[in-house]
Design a protein around this motif. Structure first.
Motif, short mmCIF file in Angstrom:
data_model
loop_
_atom_site.label_atom_id
_atom_site.label_comp_id
_atom_site.label_asym_id
_atom_site.label_seq_id
_atom_site.Cartn_x
_atom_site.Cartn_y
_atom_site.Cartn_z
N ALA A 202 -4.16 42.69 27.53
CA ALA A 202 -4.01 41.14 27.77
C ALA A 202 -3.83 40.70 26.25
N ALA A 203 -4.41 41.29 25.29
CA ALA A 203 -4.35 40.91 23.91
C ALA A 203 -2.95 40.62 23.40
N VAL A 204 -1.95 41.37 23.80
CA VAL A 204 -0.53 41.31 23.33
C VAL A 204 0.31 40.34 24.33
N CYS A 205 -0.38 39.74 25.41
CA CYS A 205 0.30 38.69 26.10
C CYS A 205 0.43 37.47 25.89
N GLU A 206 1.61 36.60 25.84
CA GLU A 206 1.36 35.14 25.61
C GLU A 206 0.79 34.34 26.58
N ARG A 207 0.08 33.33 26.42
CA ARG A 207 -0.32 32.51 27.63
C ARG A 207 -0.08 31.02 27.12
N ASP A 208 0.04 30.25 28.55
CA ASP A 208 0.49 28.73 28.42
C ASP A 208 -0.59 28.00 28.08
N ALA A 209 -0.41 26.57 28.17
CA ALA A 209 -1.51 26.01 28.02
C ALA A 209 -2.69 25.82 28.58
N ALA A 210 -2.36 26.47 29.90
CA ALA A 210 -3.54 26.48 31.07
C ALA A 210 -4.15 27.85 30.92
N GLY A 211 -3.78 28.51 30.18
CA GLY A 211 -4.28 30.12 29.76
C GLY A 211 -3.62 31.11 30.88
N LEU A 212 -2.51 30.64 31.45
CA LEU A 212 -1.72 31.74 32.45
C LEU A 212 -0.77 32.19 31.77
N PRO A 213 -0.23 33.56 32.17
CA PRO A 213 0.62 34.34 31.36
C PRO A 213 2.04 33.60 31.31
#
Length: 422
Positions: free
Chosen positions: A341-352
């Motif tokens: 999960a640490a290498v994944c980008e998230r949006d403003a809501a914390g979703l992938p």
């Protein structure tokens, strides 16, 4: 997805995809606890596992019918909506043909990036079997399809008397043998209405009480224009839209899928309620504009406080069981990914952040792929539904083979291994 890989390898033996699917269940099963005998599908049989992607596939529902020697009878039936139990049998029939790709009884506990010289080119998928033995599979691409989880109110404590409707068919037999006086069903959607109808039929000496906040069950909108929200091209529209427009579309079309009921079931429940008023023996007790505000379980029963919303008047009902038909919530993919999960980008809501090809956007040094099925926030209502499954997996497989359409094609030096997690 297993079918798509199987068919690709059959057609292109020179470019095979090495795939392994890890499934937590000990064997295939699709909502077994909700397979009510007379419940039908809410989606056309043509939206099966393959037809929308490849109408010539021998994994289609029609090929299943031919194999089961029921094709003529089904055609004479003149319906687009098979029994849910029949579609489950179709799924089992299809799953049995791709078991060589599947490891059942394998629960994924974490996914770890494998970094070599600063590049993450693989992931190690860690799985645990029924005996607690740990195994590791190294994958070039990982596809997550964890589905939905039952949703219960925050104060609901599951027990032998309190349970989610996904357990209905597993529980109804024991419930019938206990000869209950009253069973309470909470929820206004299709599952709630089906649970009420099934319990009312299966428990002839029991009062079945339905509680929901509306004045009646809301009918599902399955009209032709509204159904366009489930078209494959609608995914293109949704994915490219602004966050404001995405939310607007979800809100506008919730009545195609959420908290709504097929009209024929609504009318059947109304007929039952009216018939009982005529005969004077009321077993079907539908509490409209009401909500359960408090429950207390003892050794003998569950006591549910029901409030009639227009007046605030409350009544305590003594129940032998309380069934929550309160829907489902999406599983958090980051919980499963663990270190990855640490290498994944998230949006403003914390979703992938998920690309159009269902690939999760990752850090610049990650060349291995993470694909996500079930991302409603990025791909719309079809993301968790059967409607676009056949098309969706074809797009994912194409991305695995040829790279994202938003990027330059990647030369396949080594054939990729894919691991799907369920």
């Amino acid at each position: 997805m297993a079918i798509a890989v199987h068919e690709h390898n059959r057609r292109h033996p020179e470019q095979p995809v090495d795939a392994l699917f890890l499934e937590r269940q000990p064997s295939f099963g699709w909502h077994r606890g909700m397979l009510i005998d007379d419940a039908t599908m809410q989606v056309s049989f043509l939206k099966d596992l393959v037809t929308m992607r490849d109408p010539s596939s021998d994994f289609s529902f029609l090929c299943y019918l031919r194999d089961r020697d029921r094709l003529v009878e089904f055609i004479n039936h003149k319906t687009m909506f098979p029994l849910r139990t029949e579609f489950h049998d179709y799924f089992e029939w299809a799953a049995a043909r791709v078991t060589d790709q599947v490891r059942y009884g394998a629960e994924v506990v974490s996914v770890r990036p494998v970094e070599v010289d600063g590049e993450v080119a693989h992931f190690d998928v860690i799985a645990k079997d029924a005996d607690g033995l740990i195994s590791t599979v190294r994958a070039r691409n990982v596809l997550i399809g964890t589905g939905l989880r039952p949703r219960l109110p925050a104060d609901a404590v599951p027990s032998d008397r309190v349970w989610h409707n996904i357990e209905l068919m597993h529980r109804v037999g024991d419930l019938a043998r206990s000869e209950p006086h009253r069973v309470l069903v909470v929820g206004s959607g299709q599952s709630g209405a089906e649970a009420v109808a099934e319990l009312h039929s299966a428990l002839p000496g029991t009062q079945v009480c339905a509680v929901f906040a509306r004045y009646g069950y809301a009918p599902a909108d399955d009209s032709p224009f509204a159904n366009r929200i489930f078209d494959p091209r609608a995914v293109d529209h949704f994915h490219g839209a602004s966050a404001e427009v995405k939310q607007m579309l979800l809100d506008y079309h919730r009545n195609t899928n959420y908290s709504v009921v097929d009209m024929d079931l609504i009318e059947e429940l109304y007929r039952r309620e009216y018939r009982e008023k005529v005969t004077g023996r009321k077993r079907l007790d539908i509490r409209i504009a009401s909500r359960v505000t408090y429950t207390r379980e003892t050794d003998e029963a569950v006591y549910a406080t029901v409030e009639f919303l227009p007046t605030g008047e409350t009544e305590v009902l003594e129940c032998d069981a309380v069934v929550y038909a309160t829907g489902f919530r999406p599983a958090d993919p980051f919980d499963l990914l663990g270190r990855a999960a640490a290498v994944c980008e998230r949006d403003a809501a914390g979703l992938p952040v998920v690309g159009r090809d269902y690939r999760v956007r990752t850090a610049a040094n990650v060349t291995a792929g993470i694909y996500l099925q079930g991302a409603e926030h990025s791909h719309g209502l079809t993301a968790t539904l059967l409607s676009a499954t056949a098309v969706r997996v074809g797009e994912i497989l194409d991305s695995i083979l040829h790279g994202s359409p938003d990027e330059a094609p990647v030369e396949q030096v080594a054939l990729p291994q894919r691991v799907a997690i369920s």
